[in-house]
Structure formats: C-alpha cells, structure tokens
Design an enzyme around this catalytic site. Sequence first.
Site, PDB file in Angstrom:
ATOM      1  N   LYS A  68      94.958  78.445  25.713  1.00 38.32           N
ATOM      2  CA  LYS A  68      93.646  78.741  25.958  1.00 38.32           C
ATOM      3  C   LYS A  68      93.127  80.225  25.341  1.00 38.32           C
ATOM      4  O   LYS A  68      94.022  81.164  25.330  1.00 38.32           O
ATOM      5  CB  LYS A  68      93.510  78.877  27.464  1.00 38.32           C
ATOM      6  CG  LYS A  68      92.102  79.428  27.753  1.00 38.32           C
ATOM      7  CD  LYS A  68      91.982  79.772  29.236  1.00 38.32           C
ATOM      8  CE  LYS A  68      90.889  80.506  29.891  1.00 38.32           C
ATOM      9  NZ  LYS A  68      90.536  81.690  28.883  1.00 38.32           N
ATOM     10  N   LEU A 102      93.033  79.746  34.308  1.00 37.43           N
ATOM     11  CA  LEU A 102      93.161  81.085  33.631  1.00 37.43           C
ATOM     12  C   LEU A 102      91.774  81.681  33.657  1.00 37.43           C
ATOM     13  O   LEU A 102      90.822  81.074  33.130  1.00 37.43           O
ATOM     14  CB  LEU A 102      93.745  80.926  32.431  1.00 37.43           C
ATOM     15  CG  LEU A 102      95.166  80.619  32.342  1.00 37.43           C
ATOM     16  CD1 LEU A 102      95.665  80.515  30.728  1.00 37.43           C
ATOM     17  CD2 LEU A 102      96.134  81.697  32.925  1.00 37.43           C
ATOM     18  N   ASP A 103      91.526  82.961  33.996  1.00 35.77           N
ATOM     19  CA  ASP A 103      90.424  83.767  33.829  1.00 35.77           C
ATOM     20  C   ASP A 103      89.645  83.449  32.521  1.00 35.77           C
ATOM     21  O   ASP A 103      90.354  83.372  31.416  1.00 35.77           O
ATOM     22  CB  ASP A 103      90.582  85.154  34.210  1.00 35.77           C
ATOM     23  CG  ASP A 103      91.178  85.048  35.637  1.00 35.77           C
ATOM     24  OD1 ASP A 103      90.770  84.629  36.366  1.00 35.77           O
ATOM     25  OD2 ASP A 103      91.948  86.131  35.890  1.00 35.77           O
ATOM     26  N   TYR A 104      88.370  83.950  32.422  1.00 35.93           N
ATOM     27  CA  TYR A 104      87.632  83.917  31.237  1.00 35.93           C
ATOM     28  C   TYR A 104      88.240  84.710  30.231  1.00 35.93           C
ATOM     29  O   TYR A 104      88.384  84.242  29.047  1.00 35.93           O
ATOM     30  CB  TYR A 104      86.197  84.227  31.710  1.00 35.93           C
ATOM     31  CG  TYR A 104      85.197  84.254  30.477  1.00 35.93           C
ATOM     32  CD1 TYR A 104      84.584  83.121  29.746  1.00 35.93           C
ATOM     33  CD2 TYR A 104      84.912  85.575  29.844  1.00 35.93           C
ATOM     34  CE1 TYR A 104      83.801  83.334  28.762  1.00 35.93           C
ATOM     35  CE2 TYR A 104      84.033  85.589  28.610  1.00 35.93           C
ATOM     36  CZ  TYR A 104      83.388  84.492  28.379  1.00 35.93           C
ATOM     37  OH  TYR A 104      82.572  84.500  27.288  1.00 35.93           O
ATOM     38  N   THR A 106      91.327  86.002  30.110  1.00 38.56           N
ATOM     39  CA  THR A 106      92.633  85.650  29.814  1.00 38.56           C
ATOM     40  C   THR A 106      92.984  84.543  29.070  1.00 38.56           C
ATOM     41  O   THR A 106      92.555  83.408  29.119  1.00 38.56           O
ATOM     42  CB  THR A 106      93.329  85.478  31.369  1.00 38.56           C
ATOM     43  OG1 THR A 106      93.079  86.571  32.160  1.00 38.56           O
ATOM     44  CG2 THR A 106      94.923  85.225  31.291  1.00 38.56           C
TER      45      THR A 106
END
Length: 243
Positions: A68, A102-104, A106
């Site tokens: 990602k 997973l954070d935006y 990260t």
Amino acid sequence: MEERLQKVLAAAGIASRRKCEDLILQGRVKVNHQTITQLGHKVSDSDHIEVDGKPISREKFVYFLFHKPTGVITSLNDPQGRKIVTDFFKEVKQRVYPVGRLDYDTSGLLLLMNDGELANQIAHPRFEIDKVYIATVKGYPSEKTLERLRKGIILEDGPTAPAEAKLLEMDEKKGQAVIELTIHEGRNRQVRRMCQTVGHPVIKLKRVRLGFLTLGELKMGEYRPLTAKEVQQLKSMFASGME
C-alpha cells in the site's frame, strides 16, 4: 464436500463464526428455502443459502499481498473521493477487501482477500500476530526510551502490550532516526501514538512484515497473490481458533 453452515457463512464474510451461529439460532438463515436453527447442520456447494432473505456469495477464494502506498485509504469507499486500496484491484474479478487497516499516511504490507473467516481470524485481537514497522522519527531515541516502548506505553485507550524496539540508524544532519517496532495489537494509529508519547513523533511509517509474510521485492502500488503454501500456513496459524 459438506461443511458446517456457520463455517460457510463466516467464510462468505457474513460475520464472525460466533455471530453466524447466533444468526442461525435466531432463525435468520435458510438453506434451500428451509429455515435452519440447528448449529450442526451441514451444507454442500450445491445448496442455496440465504441470510435475512438475501442469497450469500460463495465465490472462489483469492488472497493478495499488497504494498500500500501512502495517500491511499484502507476502505471500500471514501466520501471525500480519495484513492482507496481496491482501486488497485480493478482487474480482479472477485470482490476483495482489506484485512485490518493501514493509515492514510502509512505505507506497507496489507492483505486483501474475500475469505471472510480467515480475515476475521487474522484481524481478531486474541491472536498475537507480529506486525513489524519501520518508523522514521524526530530526534534520537535513547536506550531508555526504547526500553519504555518494549515494556508498553500508557495511551488514552489503555496500556499497550510489550513491543520489540530497536534503533536501526541515526541521521544527525536531519535530526532524525529510524527504528524498528514489532507490535501484536491493531489499535488505531498505535505506532504513531506510541512514538509521540515518548517524545519522538513519526515522520514516515511503513509496515514491512505481518506474521511470516514480508513485502519482498514488491514496489508501492503492486500486489501479488499468496501462494497455496502461504495460504495454508496462514490458516494453520489460526486453526485452533476456528474450531
């Protein structure tokens, strides 16, 4: 091959195994248009199954490991119109969804699949699966600070479990350092909050390993299917919890 009804429902992503059992007991599940209320009922691939009057999808299971990028939402939709992880899977016929998040801001390893039961097992807090992150932070964490991270940090939603933490490198010109953190939980923005609490805010964060799975040579935005061996190894990790 016949399998228990609640297992088939969970695998189709309806809910966890326990919640699927509740659906059956509540009389909300039909097999071949007959309401089933017994947990021991078994079904085959040819059986027609409905939950609350809607047929369930029983498509072929697919499993992907995705690198990602930052600036991508771990979601199936975004009201603000930002890029979402499934935008990268438009050529995949099956409807896959992310396991965990997973954070935006990260990057790193994220699993996507359509196997609801396995996804629930991986994301369930009772299973302590290693999540390894590489964090670039402001300042230079001391050994004492790293020890605080190892013992657990008190956050607003409670203390974290013990973690593994080690210093990888320091950049004196930029005034920052790179550390490796291994955690077993999946709280929202947990690594960032842990580092912030010990006085070393995260500049950049990447997840590089989940259990035995690593990014390997995958570049940002690329994905690959899990091998049959990897899928079996994942399932064996959670076998005791699937009974």
